[in-house]
Design a protein around this motif. Structure first.
Motif, PDB file in Angstrom:
ATOM      1  N   LEU A 118       0.826  -1.202   0.000  1.00 31.13           N
ATOM      2  CA  LEU A 118       0.000   0.000   0.000  1.00 31.13           C
ATOM      3  C   LEU A 118       0.866   1.260   0.000  1.00 31.13           C
ATOM      4  N   ALA A 119       1.957   1.223   0.768  1.00 27.18           N
ATOM      5  CA  ALA A 119       2.859   2.371   0.803  1.00 27.18           C
ATOM      6  C   ALA A 119       3.484   2.598  -0.571  1.00 27.18           C
ATOM      7  N   ALA A 120       3.829   1.519  -1.253  1.00 26.63           N
ATOM      8  CA  ALA A 120       4.391   1.656  -2.599  1.00 26.63           C
ATOM      9  C   ALA A 120       3.348   2.220  -3.563  1.00 26.63           C
ATOM     10  N   ALA A 121       2.120   1.734  -3.454  1.00 26.77           N
ATOM     11  CA  ALA A 121       1.044   2.231  -4.316  1.00 26.77           C
ATOM     12  C   ALA A 121       0.754   3.703  -4.051  1.00 26.77           C
ATOM     13  N   ALA A 122       0.937   4.119  -2.799  1.00 23.55           N
ATOM     14  CA  ALA A 122       0.687   5.512  -2.439  1.00 23.55           C
ATOM     15  C   ALA A 122       1.864   6.422  -2.770  1.00 23.55           C
ATOM     16  N   GLY A 123       3.014   5.839  -3.106  1.00 24.81           N
ATOM     17  CA  GLY A 123       4.152   6.642  -3.518  1.00 24.81           C
ATOM     18  C   GLY A 123       5.154   6.962  -2.423  1.00 24.81           C
ATOM     19  N   LEU A 124       5.068   6.304  -1.261  1.00 20.63           N
ATOM     20  CA  LEU A 124       6.071   6.543  -0.220  1.00 20.63           C
ATOM     21  C   LEU A 124       7.429   5.978  -0.615  1.00 20.63           C
ATOM     22  N   GLY A 125       7.411   4.953  -1.438  1.00 17.51           N
ATOM     23  CA  GLY A 125       8.638   4.306  -1.867  1.00 17.51           C
ATOM     24  C   GLY A 125       8.300   3.094  -2.708  1.00 17.51           C
TER      25      GLY A 125
ATOM     26  N   VAL B 139      11.573   0.890   0.426  1.00 19.01           N
ATOM     27  CA  VAL B 139      12.720   1.784   0.248  1.00 19.01           C
ATOM     28  C   VAL B 139      12.200   3.133  -0.220  1.00 19.01           C
ATOM     29  N   SER B 140      12.664   4.171   0.440  1.00 18.03           N
ATOM     30  CA  SER B 140      12.263   5.539   0.106  1.00 18.03           C
ATOM     31  C   SER B 140      13.458   6.312  -0.436  1.00 18.03           C
ATOM     32  N   ARG B 141      13.229   7.146  -1.441  1.00 18.60           N
ATOM     33  CA  ARG B 141      14.324   7.964  -1.975  1.00 18.60           C
ATOM     34  C   ARG B 141      14.766   9.027  -0.976  1.00 18.60           C
ATOM     35  N   THR B 142      13.920   9.334  -0.013  1.00 10.25           N
ATOM     36  CA  THR B 142      14.257  10.364   0.967  1.00 10.25           C
ATOM     37  C   THR B 142      14.605   9.807   2.336  1.00 10.25           C
ATOM     38  N   HIS B 143      14.258   8.540   2.616  1.00 11.82           N
ATOM     39  CA  HIS B 143      14.516   7.975   3.940  1.00 11.82           C
ATOM     40  C   HIS B 143      15.117   6.571   3.887  1.00 11.82           C
TER      41      HIS B 143
ATOM     42  N   ALA C 102       1.915   6.165  -7.675  1.00 12.42           N
ATOM     43  CA  ALA C 102       2.796   5.138  -7.117  1.00 12.42           C
ATOM     44  C   ALA C 102       4.251   5.476  -7.436  1.00 12.42           C
ATOM     45  N   GLU C 103       5.149   4.937  -6.622  1.00 12.59           N
ATOM     46  CA  GLU C 103       6.589   5.130  -6.849  1.00 12.59           C
ATOM     47  C   GLU C 103       7.113   3.974  -7.694  1.00 12.59           C
ATOM     48  N   SER C 104       8.022   4.267  -8.618  1.00  8.20           N
ATOM     49  CA  SER C 104       8.617   3.207  -9.431  1.00  8.20           C
ATOM     50  C   SER C 104       9.817   2.600  -8.703  1.00  8.20           C
TER      51      SER C 104
END
Length: 386
Positions: free
Chosen positions: A154-161, A170-174, A194-196
């Motif tokens: 869900l976090a990936a779908a929401a764009g957190l990472g 994995v996050s680009r910022t954290h 979403a995040e790629s």
């Protein structure tokens, strides 16, 4: 014109509520707050099913029991229209793998060196949910890890990472250091992209695993994972894994710490959970002395307390056996008559590594009658090793 006016009204309401929940999240220390739909992870159920069918969940039977609800958020709550996913940075101030070179010290996973994040995050989410419900008039439910919610997809779908090759977010910022929580709501909110995947050809996390717990990139076999073995697994830990565990007594940070994206991690907020000093490098000698009351006192408020004293001491004895430090022999012998079979069994293994052959033979000759099957197996294995 009335139709357009009604659409504008709904859009403004949606934008206002979205801005409100983001502001509330930031005020309570969440570095990331993004939004997705309940139908945004259609592939998750099949992937979870394959994981369970292969037996890679080990003894975590709750994964199989909750598969239907866990695999599809709409099954968990059919009225939900939006899912808000929150990320809280818990990145350490230094590489947590440094303690692995200190065999007299015990390595506790970074996430467990402070207050139980389940309680902290859920408390903050309830504050947000209460104010959001009052503002929106919508129904809300909050979840943190223990509920049947697949928060990483869900976090990936929401764009957190994105879910990296180690299967963690994995996050680009954290980097790889994010606690996750979610709020389901019947309100319509603006949806984030979403995040790629940005792992590329990197396999640092896979190569860092001491026990080869990754059959392939983006796949994990929990039965080989040190975090699973030291936290979730209740029985004796297989002999093949014990030397590989080293001094990791609760969890393992190796695959997370190896992620190159960690170097781009933003500074943590002032509301980040701070590690307890006495949990950064506790001594194995001290931990071996903990009985049940002192264990509960020392780990009060910590997630470590959830595994119980007996399983914890089992892990500490493995670390003692791996240390090569003969000064631990006395403390290990003191536990040889412990009421818990899990403890007695690991005493045998630890002493078989710390004592000379003659010393271990004398210890074996002094042992009382043993009836527990697992402990008897330890004696047989120790005899075969002698």
């Amino acid at each position: 014109m009335p139709v357009r006016s009604e659409e504008d009204k709904e859009r403004k309401k949606r934008e206002s509520l979205t801005a409100f929940v983001r502001a509330e999240a930031a005020a309570l220390g969440f570095e990331l707050c993004r939004i997705t739909r309940p139908d945004s992870i259609p592939e998750a159920k099949a992937r979870l099913g394959e994981f369970v069918d292969a037996g890679r969940h080990g003894t975590m039977e709750w994964m199989a029991e909750t598969l239907e609800r866990r695999g599809d958020p709409r099954t968990l709550w059919s009225d939900a229209r939006s899912i808000v996913v929150f990320g809280l940075n818990y990145g350490p101030d230094e590489d947590p793998r440094g303690i692995l070179a200190k065999p007299d010290k015990a390595a506790i996973s970074v996430y467990a060196r402070n207050r139980d994040y389940h309680d902290v995050i859920k408390g903050r989410l309830k504050e947000i949910a209460t104010r959001f419900a009052a503002r929106s008039g919508a129904d809300v439910k909050v979840f943190v890890d223990t509920a049947p919610v697949m928060e990483k997809p869900l976090a990936a779908a929401a764009g957190l990472g994105w879910q990296g090759k180690h299967t963690n977010l994995v996050s680009r910022t954290h980097g790889s250091w994010l606690f996750l929580g979610s709020m389901f709501t019947t309100a319509d909110l603006d949806i984030d992209a979403a995040e790629s995947d940005h792992c590329g050809s990197c396999r640092a996390c896979l190569d860092a695993c001491p026990t080869d717990a990754f059959p392939a990139p983006y796949q994990i076999d929990a039965r080989r994972c040190i975090s699973y073995l030291t936290i979730e697994h209740k029985g004796p830990i297989a002999a093949e894994f014990r030397p590989l565990i080293g001094n990791r007594i609760y969890g393992c940070d190796d695959c997370l710490a190896a992620c190159p994206w960690n170097k781009f991690a933003a500074s943590a907020s002032e509301m980040k959970l701070q590690a307890r000093e006495d949990l950064k490098e506790p001594s194995i000698a001290f931990l071996l002395t903990l009985d049940d009351p002192s264990f509960r006192t020392f780990f009060s408020g910590s997630p470590v307390k959830r595994i119980g004293r007996d399983r914890f001491i089992r892990n500490v004895l493995i670390a003692a056996g791996n240390s090569g430090n003969r000064e631990f022999i006395g403390a290990c012998r003191d536990l040889s008559a412990d009421p818990a079979p899990a403890v007695r069994g690991m005493v045998i293994w630890a002493l078989s590594r710390l004592m000379s052959a003659g010393e271990f033979s004398s210890f074996a000759a002094e042992r009382p009658n043993e009836e527990d099957a697992d402990v008897l197996d330890e004696w047989r294995m120790a005899g075969a090793m002698a």
